[in-house]
Every structure is written in C-alpha cells, then in structure tokens.
Design a protein around this motif. Sequence first.
Motif, mmCIF file in Angstrom:
data_model
loop_
_atom_site.group_PDB
_atom_site.id
_atom_site.type_symbol
_atom_site.label_atom_id
_atom_site.label_comp_id
_atom_site.label_asym_id
_atom_site.label_seq_id
_atom_site.Cartn_x
_atom_site.Cartn_y
_atom_site.Cartn_z
ATOM 1 N N SER A 173 2.504 -8.273 2.493
ATOM 2 C CA SER A 173 3.690 -7.431 2.333
ATOM 3 C C SER A 173 4.648 -8.015 1.298
ATOM 4 N N SER A 191 0.638 -4.458 4.371
ATOM 5 C CA SER A 191 0.636 -4.537 5.830
ATOM 6 C C SER A 191 1.484 -3.451 6.478
ATOM 7 N N ALA A 192 2.173 -2.667 5.660
ATOM 8 C CA ALA A 192 2.971 -1.547 6.165
ATOM 9 C C ALA A 192 3.072 -0.517 5.047
ATOM 10 N N HIS A 193 3.739 0.590 5.338
ATOM 11 C CA HIS A 193 3.915 1.637 4.325
ATOM 12 C C HIS A 193 4.994 1.189 3.344
ATOM 13 N N PRO A 217 -1.199 1.752 4.722
ATOM 14 C CA PRO A 217 -0.952 2.501 5.955
ATOM 15 C C PRO A 217 -0.016 3.673 5.707
ATOM 16 N N GLN A 252 7.263 -11.966 14.319
ATOM 17 C CA GLN A 252 7.703 -11.366 13.068
ATOM 18 C C GLN A 252 9.156 -11.689 12.767
ATOM 19 N N ARG A 257 6.876 -7.591 7.249
ATOM 20 C CA ARG A 257 6.837 -6.143 7.382
ATOM 21 C C ARG A 257 5.452 -5.744 7.863
ATOM 22 N N SER A 258 5.411 -5.038 8.968
ATOM 23 C CA SER A 258 4.148 -4.703 9.590
ATOM 24 C C SER A 258 4.155 -3.258 10.052
ATOM 25 N N ALA A 259 2.968 -2.644 10.049
ATOM 26 C CA ALA A 259 2.850 -1.281 10.559
ATOM 27 C C ALA A 259 3.082 -1.243 12.065
ATOM 28 N N LYS A 261 5.520 -2.657 14.367
ATOM 29 C CA LYS A 261 6.773 -3.395 14.530
ATOM 30 C C LYS A 261 7.642 -2.656 15.527
ATOM 31 N N VAL A 275 5.848 3.937 18.398
ATOM 32 C CA VAL A 275 4.846 3.060 17.783
ATOM 33 C C VAL A 275 3.552 3.121 18.593
#
Length: 323
Positions: A173, A191-193, A217, A252, A257-259, A261, A275
């Motif tokens: 990320s 790792s995320a949008h 993602p 975290q 930054r994660s999808a 979270k 989520v």
Amino acid sequence: MPVTVVRFNLVEPDATPASLRARYKAALEMAAYADQHGITLVQTEEHHGVANNWLPSPFAFAGAVFGATERLAVTVSAVIGPLHDPLRLAEEIAVLDLLSGGRLVTVVGIGYRPEEYALFDVEWKRRGRIQDEVLETLLKAWTGEEFEYRGRTVRVTPRPFTDPHPLLLVGGSSQAAARRAARLGLPFFPSAHLPELEAYYKERLVEYGTEGWTMMPAAETPLLHIAEDPDAAWAAYGSHFLHEARTYASWQSGDIRSAVKSGATSVEELRAEGVYRILTPEQCVDQGLDNLVLHPLAGGMPVAEGWRSLRLFCEDVLPRLGG
C-alpha cells in the motif's frame, strides 16, 4: 460472471491439535466441493506466531488444495517475502506451479508486523532491500539458467510449468511497493482500493520502460457468510467475525491500508460497518458485487456452520449468477 473466492486462514482461538486437524481437513474438503461447483479461487495468507493459530504455511496448504482440486486457482495473498530464503522460495513456487499446472498465484508483500521479523531474526529496517533481493532472485531463478547470487554462481531447478514464470504480483500500500513492481515489470496488487497508487504505478511503468497491470480490490469487497436467518447467525456467530476484525485492527497502524479494516469493538458495530456481512442467498445476489469473497471458517467459525454457508453459496447463490 463475478469472480468467486473462498478464503481460508484456518484461525481457531484456543484450538487443540485435534480440533485444528479437523479444521484443516474440513478446509480441504470445502475446497474440493468449491472446485466441483465452479468457484474461481481459494485465497489464503501467511502470518506467524499468532495466538489464534493463523496459518503460517500457505504454500503447504496450497499444495494440499491442489491435490484435492482440478480447476480452481489458489492465491497466496500475501507471502511475506523477506521472511523467506529466496532460493528455497523459488523452488517451492516452481514445484507448486508444476503440480497444479499453473494454478498458483503468488502475491509477495513486505508485511506490517515487526514481531514476525523478530521471530525469524530478520532485520525490520532492511525489509525493503531484502524484498528487492527476493523478487529479483525469483525472476532469475525461474529461467533455469545460472546467475550470480550473494557472490556465488547458482542454478535453481526445476523450471516452473508456466512460461515465462508463475504469476507473481507485488503487494503493498506504499509508493515503494508500486515502484518496486514497476521497476521489475511485475503486476501490482494494492492492499486496498487505492486509485492514486495505481496511477503512481502506471507513471513508474513509463519511467522504467516496463509493462505491468494492476489487480486492485474494489472499493467495496466485503467478507461474506451466507445464512437463511442473518439475525440469528449474527447472534450465534458474530463473535467469530469480531475476533478476526479485532485481530486485524491490533496489527494495523495508521499508515497501513487494508481492504479488511474495521474499527468495530462490538458485534453490533461490526454488523453496521459492512466489512463482514451475513446475507441470505437472495441478499447476496442483490449485492451486485464483481468479487464475492466467502469466508466460511472466519475467526474459528464452527465447521458445521462453515459448511452451511458454503453449501448455500454454491447451491443457492451461484446458479443465480450464471454459474
């Protein structure tokens, strides 16, 4: 037809060896069942030294899944590159690629838990340089030719099945991860949008004169559980989702930054966030998602309930999606 994913991390708090054995056996049987019903892929991951028994050996698990299936892919998302010997990692992936006929997808990340680096006596501050070496070594090793490695001439065999090499993505990320992927001409897996990071990656591809693509993602990729009565399922099993969400949250920091979270501290808050979602088959179809990620054994979910969710997904949801 949406991409359909069954995720396994084999978490089970307070497990015994016997209960974990049953969970692992069930996961393989679920993978075989998913394969027979046209699921696109199984997704797994790597974490170490976690009290709830989070899966530490994704490639061993992937090999078992390949032995139980014929069609679906297995995505390791992600393997923590700096924790692995690069030559051994090249061999492991090559053998799995041969065994599976090219069904392995490997995302190599850098991780975000210093505890894991300490466990393997790997220097946290050098993780970026180590990651560079790991990725460069994999690409050289899979040619089957001799190359220079730490002052020695080495050759890795066997060559993989997939030409020119097994599908390998760089996860992360950060701009450093995007630069690393672009420099090596490897696809990038944020790792995320993160559209701004995808744009940065594309700029670096031009700068380095390389080619690549992004597997990002969606803005919304919930983790799904299917039940005929979501209210009853949340009441009975919401604590399993909350356990996983709180585990992730504890790892975290602000710059991760994660999808997946969540800031929830109760089952009610978790349900409201979205989520994790427990849906009826009809509700699942109505979501209109491009990627449907089923998480049947989340957070130590009882195996029987995991089976109920998977069967409802395969028998009541997939046929309505054109599968």
